[in-house]
Design an enzyme around this catalytic site. Structure first.
Site, short mmCIF file in Angstrom:
data_model
loop_
_atom_site.label_atom_id
_atom_site.label_comp_id
_atom_site.label_asym_id
_atom_site.label_seq_id
_atom_site.Cartn_x
_atom_site.Cartn_y
_atom_site.Cartn_z
N HIS A 1 0.82 -1.21 0.00
CA HIS A 1 0.00 0.00 0.00
C HIS A 1 0.85 1.25 0.00
O HIS A 1 0.51 2.25 -0.63
CB HIS A 1 -0.94 0.00 1.22
CG HIS A 1 -1.73 -1.27 1.32
ND1 HIS A 1 -1.98 -1.92 2.48
CD2 HIS A 1 -2.28 -2.04 0.35
CE1 HIS A 1 -2.66 -3.03 2.24
NE2 HIS A 1 -2.84 -3.12 0.95
N ASP B 1 -6.11 5.79 0.07
CA ASP B 1 -6.19 4.57 -0.73
C ASP B 1 -7.54 3.89 -0.41
O ASP B 1 -8.31 4.39 0.41
CB ASP B 1 -4.96 3.67 -0.54
CG ASP B 1 -4.79 3.16 0.88
OD1 ASP B 1 -5.80 2.96 1.57
OD2 ASP B 1 -3.63 2.98 1.31
#
Ligand code: UDP
Length: 481
Positions: free
Chosen positions: A20, A117
């Site tokens: 991520h 995200d």
């Protein structure tokens, strides 16, 4: 179009974990380098020592990109041993929201936009409170995004577990999804991570824009459907910005010189690189089969190897690949001695971007994490798709059936052990077979398409300019246009 604005400030909330953080770092660098935007990355941390620290050496544009690690969140009272990854990530981000709030409130220069995200969609109200434009960055494919935003509809339409369905799952305007290819949170509708995923699917369309680490030429049909299919476009009104492929640069500071010297001596495109991402591990039996399969294939290889059971690698293990007879007990007897001239084992972690871009690499056996796939594409390297978790089964299907750049085992490697003969066959196919030539050709075309997309006037560059313009317009500050 040339859009840059020194006056813009963007904050990006990153959920924890290498897979991520990497795309967030790369996005931040791109916003800074190509558009002169100041970026503050706010990283959710857990206090558990993670290999992220290595990554933070990734060269950031120091004058414009700042990385702030939020104080660690403790979620131990909220999770149990059976809590799945997606649930854990969503809880971590939720627990970190007050920290995000204070971090933004205390900034001298308030960000104009908040990017999160897809695990950070709960941060939406914070963006609203501070009057910031809000964007969600899905560092994956348009196909995955379509499945995610459409899952709340499938949830109403389909009874029983998705994996038990006889028919493929239809997403308007997109390639249908085979029941066995669904993403991990869809595997069990009774698990909390399914609810988290549904919530994510409902929240993504509420953002001002959706950024994807994909590009027009890679997924034309799906991206078109977001614009033109009336069902999909009514679910997602906000614009989609395909801005990829954004990938890490080579990091010379951490180069593995010995390995690179060995690769330098190998013929062009003669070595297969074997790696299963930042956390992929194989069972003991699968490790043996893989070792035997690589040996049977008689191809050169570099294998990022992890012990099949959890635990730290002992010192003796670090001698592997140096001609040592110190064969770890989870590899076949005498393996290291036999492969001495053709194979290199790298314990735990390798400089993947540097290795993949080396001219002697001719194939990549990969778990199909999206970062790894992009790194393979921009290096022009065909793939043996070995999906393990998350959305990797979907990625493997895209690579094999849509893009023609990969082979995959007959069975899902998470369901059954892939035998040595099949491994040998797949390795030979991509390294020396006729099909391999076609796949290599296809992936090289994709590489050129990717470079064009990122170049001035390319589709991803234009998309990024549109995004920057959107932030400027929302800021009510039409400058630098
Ligand atoms: N990676 C690496 N060396 C390794 C394993 C992974 O540099 O030994 C990097 C890889 O280059 C990629 C990232 O870690 O950038 C893994 O991301 P991906 O999306 O492929 O998979 P994940 O690990 O998130 O499942």
């Amino acid at each position: 179009m040339d859009i840059s604005s020194k006056d813009l400030h963007v904050a990006i909330l990153s959920s924890p974990g290498m897979g991520h953080l990497i795309p967030v770092l790369v996005l931040a660098n791109r916003l800074a380098a190509a558009h002169k935007i100041k970026v503050t990355i706010l990283l959710v941390t857990t206090g558990v020592d993670q290999p992220e620290s290595n990554l933070l050496k990734l060269p950031l544009d120091q004058s414009l990109v700042e990385l702030i690690k939020l104080p660690p969140v403790d979620i131990s009272h909220l999770v149990g041993p059976s809590t799945q990854v997606v649930t854990q990530l969503c809880i971590m981000v939720r627990e970190a929201l007050p920290l995000l709030h204070s971090a933004i409130a205390s900034m001298d220069r308030r960000p104009d936009a908040l990017f999160v995200d897809h695990f950070g969609t709960d941060a939406l109200p914070i963006a609203a409170e501070f009057n910031m434009a809000k964007y969600v960055y899905v560092p994956s494919t348009a196909w995955f995004t379509a499945l995610t935003v459409y899952c709340p509809v499938l949830d109403k339409e389909i009874q029983g577990q998705f994996v038990d369905q006889q028919e493929n799952l239809k997403i308007p305007g997109c390639k249908p999804v085979r029941p066995e290819d669904v993403v991990d949170p869809m595997l069990d509708r009774n698990d909390q991570q399914y609810n988290e995923y549904i919530k994510m699917g409902k929240q993504i369309p509420l953002f001002d824009g959706i950024l994807l680490n994909s590009w027009e030429e890679l997924e034309p049909k799906t991206l078109q459907s977001f614009k033109e299919n009336h069902i999909l476009s009514s679910l997602v009104n906000s614009p989609i910005y395909p801005i990829g492929p954004l990938t890490r640069p080579i990091e010379p500071a951490v180069s593995d010189h010995d390995l690179i010297q060995w690769l330098d001596k190998q013929p062009n495109e003669s070595v297969i690189f074997v790696s299963f991402g930042s956390g992929g591990m194989l069972s003991a039996q699968q490790t043996i089969e893989l070792a035997c399969g690589l040996e049977l294939s008689q191809q050169r290889f570099v294998w990022v190897i992890r012990p099949p059971t959890k635990g730290r690698v002992d010192d003796a293990f670090f001698n592997v690949g140096n001609g040592s007879d110190d064969n770890p007990d989870y590899l076949p007897d005498g393996f290291l001695t036999r492969i001495r001239d053709v194979g290199k084992l790298v314990p735990m972690w390798a400089q993947q971007v540097e290795i993949l871009s080396h001219p002697s690499i001719g194939g990549f056996m990969s778990h199909c994490g999206w970062n790894s796939i992009l790194e393979s594409i921009i290096s022009g390297v065909p793939i043996i798709a070995w999906p393990l978790y998350a959305e990797q089964r979907l990625n493997a299907t895209l690579l094999t059936e849509e893009l023609g750049v990969a082979v995959r085992p007959e069975v899902l490697p998470t369901k059954e052990v892939v035998g040595r003969e099949e491994i040998e066959k797949m390795v030979r196919t991509i390294m020396e077979g006729k099909k391999g030539v076609v796949m290599r050709d296809n992936v090289k075309k994709l590489k050129i398409g990717a470079m064009n997309a990122l170049g001035n006037n390319g589709s991803s560059y234009k998309s990024m300019c549109e995004l920057v313009l959107d932030i400027i317009v929302r800021k009510g500050d039409i400058i630098g246009v």
